[in-house]
Design a protein around this motif. Structure first.
Motif, PDB file in Angstrom:
ATOM      1  N   GLY A 216      49.284  44.476  49.245  1.00  0.00           N
ATOM      2  CA  GLY A 216      48.990  43.889  47.946  1.00  0.00           C
ATOM      3  C   GLY A 216      48.597  42.437  48.150  1.00  0.00           C
ATOM      4  N   ARG A 217      49.222  41.554  47.397  1.00  0.00           N
ATOM      5  CA  ARG A 217      48.943  40.122  47.548  1.00  0.00           C
ATOM      6  C   ARG A 217      50.085  39.398  48.248  1.00  0.00           C
ATOM      7  N   ASN A 218      51.002  40.146  48.864  1.00  0.00           N
ATOM      8  CA  ASN A 218      52.148  39.547  49.543  1.00  0.00           C
ATOM      9  C   ASN A 218      51.754  39.037  50.924  1.00  0.00           C
ATOM     10  N   LEU A 219      52.292  37.893  51.283  1.00  0.00           N
ATOM     11  CA  LEU A 219      52.145  37.348  52.632  1.00  0.00           C
ATOM     12  C   LEU A 219      53.519  36.931  53.131  1.00  0.00           C
ATOM     13  N   TYR A 220      53.711  36.977  54.451  1.00  0.00           N
ATOM     14  CA  TYR A 220      55.034  36.704  55.016  1.00  0.00           C
ATOM     15  C   TYR A 220      55.070  35.333  55.686  1.00  0.00           C
TER      16      TYR A 220
ATOM     17  N   SER B 175      48.065  25.831  61.777  1.00  0.00           N
ATOM     18  CA  SER B 175      47.348  25.791  60.502  1.00  0.00           C
ATOM     19  C   SER B 175      48.029  26.602  59.408  1.00  0.00           C
ATOM     20  N   HIS B 176      48.943  27.509  59.779  1.00  0.00           N
ATOM     21  CA  HIS B 176      49.689  28.289  58.791  1.00  0.00           C
ATOM     22  C   HIS B 176      51.146  27.820  58.680  1.00  0.00           C
ATOM     23  N   SER B 177      51.428  26.614  59.167  1.00  0.00           N
ATOM     24  CA  SER B 177      52.800  26.094  59.156  1.00  0.00           C
ATOM     25  C   SER B 177      52.944  25.020  58.084  1.00  0.00           C
ATOM     26  N   VAL B 178      53.968  25.181  57.239  1.00  0.00           N
ATOM     27  CA  VAL B 178      54.227  24.237  56.156  1.00  0.00           C
ATOM     28  C   VAL B 178      55.642  23.690  56.317  1.00  0.00           C
ATOM     29  N   PHE B 179      55.729  22.361  56.415  1.00  0.00           N
ATOM     30  CA  PHE B 179      57.004  21.691  56.621  1.00  0.00           C
ATOM     31  C   PHE B 179      57.370  20.915  55.357  1.00  0.00           C
ATOM     32  N   ALA B 180      58.517  21.273  54.777  1.00  0.00           N
ATOM     33  CA  ALA B 180      58.928  20.643  53.526  1.00  0.00           C
ATOM     34  C   ALA B 180      59.557  19.285  53.774  1.00  0.00           C
TER      35      ALA B 180
ATOM     36  N   HIS C  48      53.433  41.762  38.968  1.00  0.00           N
ATOM     37  CA  HIS C  48      52.510  40.855  38.270  1.00  0.00           C
ATOM     38  C   HIS C  48      51.302  40.500  39.129  1.00  0.00           C
ATOM     39  N   GLN C  49      51.164  41.146  40.273  1.00  0.00           N
ATOM     40  CA  GLN C  49      50.091  40.831  41.222  1.00  0.00           C
ATOM     41  C   GLN C  49      50.082  39.346  41.571  1.00  0.00           C
ATOM     42  N   MET C  50      51.258  38.758  41.698  1.00  0.00           N
ATOM     43  CA  MET C  50      51.358  37.361  42.102  1.00  0.00           C
ATOM     44  C   MET C  50      51.121  37.226  43.600  1.00  0.00           C
ATOM     45  N   ARG C  51      50.637  36.074  44.006  1.00  0.00           N
ATOM     46  CA  ARG C  51      50.532  35.747  45.424  1.00  0.00           C
ATOM     47  C   ARG C  51      51.773  34.958  45.825  1.00  0.00           C
ATOM     48  N   LEU C  52      52.726  35.628  46.464  1.00  0.00           N
ATOM     49  CA  LEU C  52      53.878  34.930  47.004  1.00  0.00           C
ATOM     50  C   LEU C  52      53.871  35.038  48.517  1.00  0.00           C
ATOM     51  N   ILE C  53      54.229  33.943  49.156  1.00  0.00           N
ATOM     52  CA  ILE C  53      54.417  33.894  50.611  1.00  0.00           C
ATOM     53  C   ILE C  53      55.897  33.623  50.818  1.00  0.00           C
ATOM     54  N   ALA C  54      56.596  34.529  51.480  1.00  0.00           N
ATOM     55  CA  ALA C  54      58.050  34.405  51.551  1.00  0.00           C
ATOM     56  C   ALA C  54      58.572  35.033  52.832  1.00  0.00           C
ATOM     57  N   GLY C  55      59.830  34.727  53.135  1.00  0.00           N
ATOM     58  CA  GLY C  55      60.430  35.304  54.333  1.00  0.00           C
ATOM     59  C   GLY C  55      61.937  35.187  54.346  1.00  0.00           C
ATOM     60  N   LYS C  56      62.526  35.963  55.213  1.00  0.00           N
ATOM     61  CA  LYS C  56      63.969  35.955  55.437  1.00  0.00           C
ATOM     62  C   LYS C  56      64.376  34.701  56.207  1.00  0.00           C
ATOM     63  N   VAL C  57      65.396  34.034  55.739  1.00  0.00           N
ATOM     64  CA  VAL C  57      65.911  32.870  56.461  1.00  0.00           C
ATOM     65  C   VAL C  57      66.491  33.309  57.807  1.00  0.00           C
ATOM     66  N   MET C  58      66.163  32.549  58.844  1.00  0.00           N
ATOM     67  CA  MET C  58      66.751  32.732  60.179  1.00  0.00           C
ATOM     68  C   MET C  58      67.774  31.610  60.367  1.00  0.00           C
TER      69      MET C  58
ATOM     70  N   ALA D  10      53.679  34.199  67.746  1.00  0.00           N
ATOM     71  CA  ALA D  10      52.676  34.583  68.745  1.00  0.00           C
ATOM     72  C   ALA D  10      52.216  36.024  68.540  1.00  0.00           C
ATOM     73  N   GLU D  11      53.141  36.882  68.114  1.00  0.00           N
ATOM     74  CA  GLU D  11      52.805  38.297  67.910  1.00  0.00           C
ATOM     75  C   GLU D  11      52.047  38.524  66.606  1.00  0.00           C
ATOM     76  N   TYR D  12      52.310  37.685  65.603  1.00  0.00           N
ATOM     77  CA  TYR D  12      51.657  37.819  64.290  1.00  0.00           C
ATOM     78  C   TYR D  12      51.043  36.461  63.909  1.00  0.00           C
ATOM     79  N   PRO D  13      49.936  36.090  64.523  1.00  0.00           N
ATOM     80  CA  PRO D  13      49.393  34.732  64.336  1.00  0.00           C
ATOM     81  C   PRO D  13      48.904  34.426  62.931  1.00  0.00           C
ATOM     82  N   ASP D  14      48.698  35.459  62.103  1.00  0.00           N
ATOM     83  CA  ASP D  14      48.218  35.182  60.744  1.00  0.00           C
ATOM     84  C   ASP D  14      49.346  35.055  59.723  1.00  0.00           C
ATOM     85  N   VAL D  15      50.614  35.178  60.154  1.00  0.00           N
ATOM     86  CA  VAL D  15      51.704  34.931  59.214  1.00  0.00           C
ATOM     87  C   VAL D  15      51.962  33.432  59.137  1.00  0.00           C
TER      88      VAL D  15
END
Length: 345
Positions: free
Chosen positions: A199-203, A269-274, A158-168, A226-231
């Motif tokens: 695509g429009r996926n972000l991690y 700036s890319h950190s979101v705390f629920a 659906h060309q959605m913009r989802l930001i998602a990741g594997k739980v650690m 530190a290795e992927y500062p834009d995630v």
């Protein structure tokens, strides 16, 4: 070879908020309402927007205008915190946070090692978001890489913009839901390479919350950042008073709950705390100084009895805040319903 350009034109009443606001009193100045407007898009991207009177000259020849004069057209909603594996357990009896996790959440999430099952729930989840007008979301998966693949594949249709990741998560959870510091790092790194920016996926690097990760695992999460500062970084913070006390017992060398994440390089700036229902003054200051953001989740804060989020404090301390449904502790996919509960709080 010429490409086919799909052009759509929509006429109707439009309402949006043009800029992010730092103070409540600024919202009024940023609301834009167009009584009779026109929106022209090509291949899903907006090319022109304004009044119908002015916009007619921009209409390509032969394009049929879709009329929604009785409806109110708004941008897609953004859900800043939601758990796709908890879709089936919305409304599970309202224990408080830690009991609720052990009784309902962990048993539900165990099923996501099965890719076919993960695919089924991901498809349903994406449809529920779209049905409720949500086109962008920051999403928790499970510890299983299969859950991440299933979600991004479903969103891509659906060309959605989802930001998602594997739980650690390497402690204080069922054995079959635990990884290790090294496996969490390796799996997350592979998923970043596979999905981030495709695509429009972000991690999002996704430690569940501090109590379920050892210091060694949080250090690996910081290494990834530190290795992927834009995630992105996506986790929970100060939802429940028993949880906060537990964190202080587990990490006595840190100044508080947020300092655990800050120590391991997970603020920014890319950190979101629920949640952030019970932040201390020093933590509010750290949130502002690091440009970190909060996901305000009113329906789950109420459902689990976690407390009332101090929204005015976010404006006072100039901390970014967004709205999250927090399915499945949250009780509705609908952001309008979630806003309704936020208003009451």
């Amino acid at each position: 070879m010429s490409s086919v350009v799909a052009t759509t034109a929509v006429r109707g009443r439009f309402l949006d908020i043009q800029n992010t606001v730092a103070q409540a009193r600024e919202i009024h100045d940023q609301v834009r309402y167009v009584e009779d407007g026109l929106l022209i898009s090509q291949n899903g991207k907006i090319q022109w927007f304004g009044s119908w009177q002015e916009g007619q000259q921009h209409l390509p020849v032969g394009v049929e205008v879709q009329h929604y004069l009785e409806q109110l057209i708004v941008p897609g909603f953004i859900d800043t915190h939601i758990h796709f594996p908890q879709t089936e357990m919305v409304g599970a009896y309202g224990e408080q946070l830690l009991e609720w996790l052990n009784t309902y959440t962990f048993p539900t999430e165990l099923q996501f090692s099965d890719k076919a099952y993960a695919d089924q729930i991901a498809q349903f989840f994406v449809q529920e978001l779209l049905k409720n007008g949500t086109t962008t979301a920051l999403v928790f998966c499970t510890v299983h890489t299969e859950s991440v693949d299933a979600l991004f594949e479903a969103a891509g249709q659906h060309q959605m913009r989802l930001i998602a990741g594997k739980v650690m998560m390497d402690r204080h959870a069922p054995e079959d839901l635990c990884d290790t510091p090294d496996s969490a790092y390796a799996d997350s790194k592979a998923l970043i390479e596979k999905w981030h920016g495709k695509g429009r996926n972000l991690y999002a690097i996704t430690p569940r919350f501090a109590p379920t990760s050892t210091p060694e695992q949080l250090a690996k999460a910081g290494q990834l950042k530190a290795e992927y500062p834009d995630v992105y970084v996506h986790t929970h913070l100060s939802e429940n008073k028993n949880e906060i006390a537990w964190v202080k017992d587990l990490f006595p060398e840190q100044q508080g709950y947020l300092d655990v994440y800050h120590h391991f390089g997970l603020t920014g700036s890319h950190s979101v705390f629920a949640h952030c229902v019970h932040l201390e003054d020093a933590e509010w200051d750290c949130m502002h100084q690091t440009d970190s953001a909060i996901a305000f989740c009113p329906t789950s804060n109420l459902f689990l009895g976690s407390g009332l989020f101090p929204l005015n404090k976010t404006w006072e301390k100039q901390v970014k805040v967004g709205l999250g449904t927090d399915i499945g502790a949250g009780t509705s996919f609908n952001q309008l319903q979630t806003l309704n509960e936020a208003y009451k709080v």
